[in-house]
Structures are given as C-alpha cells and as structure tokens.
Design an enzyme around this catalytic site. Sequence first.
Site: not given
Ligand code: DGY
Length: 325
Positions: A159, A244, A273, A291
């Site tokens: 993507g 993730r 997390e 993150h």
């Molecule tokens: C998202 O936006 O999904 C990211 O993991 C955090 O910016």
Amino acid sequence: MAGDRPRVLVTRTWPEAVERRLAERFDVTLNPTDVPLDEAALIAGMRDYDAVCPTITDRMHAGILGIERRRAAIVASYGVGFEHIDVAAAMAAGIAVTNTPGVLTDATADLALTLILMTARRAGEGERELRSGSWTGWRPTHLLGTSLKGKTLGLVGFGRIAQATAERARFGFGMEIAYYARRPGPQELVDRLGARFVPNLGDLLGEADFVSLHVPGGAETRHLIDAAAIAQMQRHAILINTARGDVVDEDALIEALGTRRIAGAGLDVFAGEPNVSPALRGIENAVLLPHLGSATRETREAMGMRVFANLEAWFDGKAPPDRVA
Ligand code: DGY
C-alpha cells in the site's frame, strides 16, 4: 453560539492548531489532561455528543457503539488504522466511521527507514555502549553492521506506506525491492522501482535481507509472522515492523532473536502497547521505538485536519472524504 453548533468530543490532546480549528467550528470538548477516557466516559460521549473523535488507543467496541439513546452519528478517528473500532457494530448501528489516510505515509516510511538503518548499523547497541561509558575507542572490528546497497528489501503488503518505503530504499540506498501483496502494484511505480512481485509470502521471506511489514492490523493479519514464517527467513535477515504489533507473534520473535535464528528486528509497534515484554526489552539485536511512525508535528497536524475535514463534510450534509463505514 455553542448551542447551535454540533457537539464534538475529542478523547486525547491533539496538536494546538487542530484544537483551535475545531473550536472555531464546533462546540468541542477537548482533553487537556491527555488521560485516556475509560469505557464509561466513551459511552457518555456517544450519548451526549454529535461526534466522537477517538484515537487508535480507544477501543470502540460494540458495547460502546451499540448503546441505546445514542446521540453520536459519526466516529471520526484520528489515525489511519481503524481496527480499534468494531466497524461491523458501527454499521449495524448506522454510525459513520472515518480515518485519516494519506497524510502519514511519508512520516511512517521515514521511520521504517530509520529502523532499517538503526538495525543494519547497530545504532541502538552503539548508543547504549557509549552512554554506559563502556566504549573503548575505534577499532577495525567494532560493532560491524551490514550495508544496504544491493540488499533485498522484502515488503509485506504494498500500500501507500510500503510504496513510499520502497522509493526511499531504492533511490536513497540502492536496495533491491521485492514485495508480497494480494495483487501486483501500480505498473508505473513497479517499473520505476524495478520491483519484483512475489505472490507467495514464504518465498518473499526466504529471499529478503530485510523484511518490512505494511499490512493493516486485525483478525486477518494477526500472527501473519509466526514461528513458521520466521523459520523461512534467512539467518542474516532483519524484521522491521511499523504496522501493528499483533501482525507478529512476539513470543516466536523473541525466541528467534534470542537464538539468532534471524539477525535482528526493528519494531515501532507491539502487541500489548504500551506494555512491552521485558524479554524483548532485554534483547540487544532489537531496536525498539514507542510507536513513533507518524510522530512529526506536520503529520500529526495533518491527521487532525483530516478529522476536521471529515467532520465538516458530515455536518454540512456531504460525504466525508475518508469514510470507512
Ligand atoms: C495510525 O494512524 O494508525 C498509526 O499507527 C498512528 O499514527
């Protein structure tokens, strides 16, 4: 006049410029303490506001979305990932859901490259050594890493963020690009990158020097990289995850790093997390970041402005540009 304006609840502290913009247009309740709202507060939000704006850390499950006497008709989330929202429950309840795609592509790709470089050049280990006072000086065999030029970057998913990562790796660092995805990427980009489409994940894992994960979170991708997948990687390979935490079976990864089944990992995301396993924190050949993928001032403002655009469209009776449900 506050009374005429849509009531909007924002669950965490957002960049000031965005909060100002929201306050100009809506009757907005902000969260200056930045303490996450508990379930009762989220339920009250759905009951008392026209729009609720959670972030990726607010679990918007069916018990919150499906309440009776609900007032909120839109959940405008701050973040591109939306697996924290039960989209099926939102659809069943007739609630619109939006996210913030596009604006965090470059920042996240930059961070993927940060992790590639840090792991390849053992930057975390070097910094820890220096700060601890145990550096004894330059020597020919000190903390030898690996060069990027000519190495294969294997992208899992192709993507926007994967494509931006590929561009940086190819044109900034001379890496070869291979990718695994459901279907081949845009022909013009693929040609420009000289990228190879590998239709089988195991084959990609087997040939990549660096494996970088770019798939959405959720049940479908949970533990996509498990012990069996890791066993297909080359021993000198490095795993990068800016997607993730759940995409990787963390126990299997800890085992593989501990036994040097693979050479290293650069991780920006974790399964539980903000709790990160002590075992993982103790591993030298892992670079661990909290993150930070989208954490630039510009990007976080742009994310907030996308939420604003979604809300504005919704309350003007138009289609929100980033509707996912
Ligand atoms: C998202 O936006 O999904 C990211 O993991 C955090 O910016």
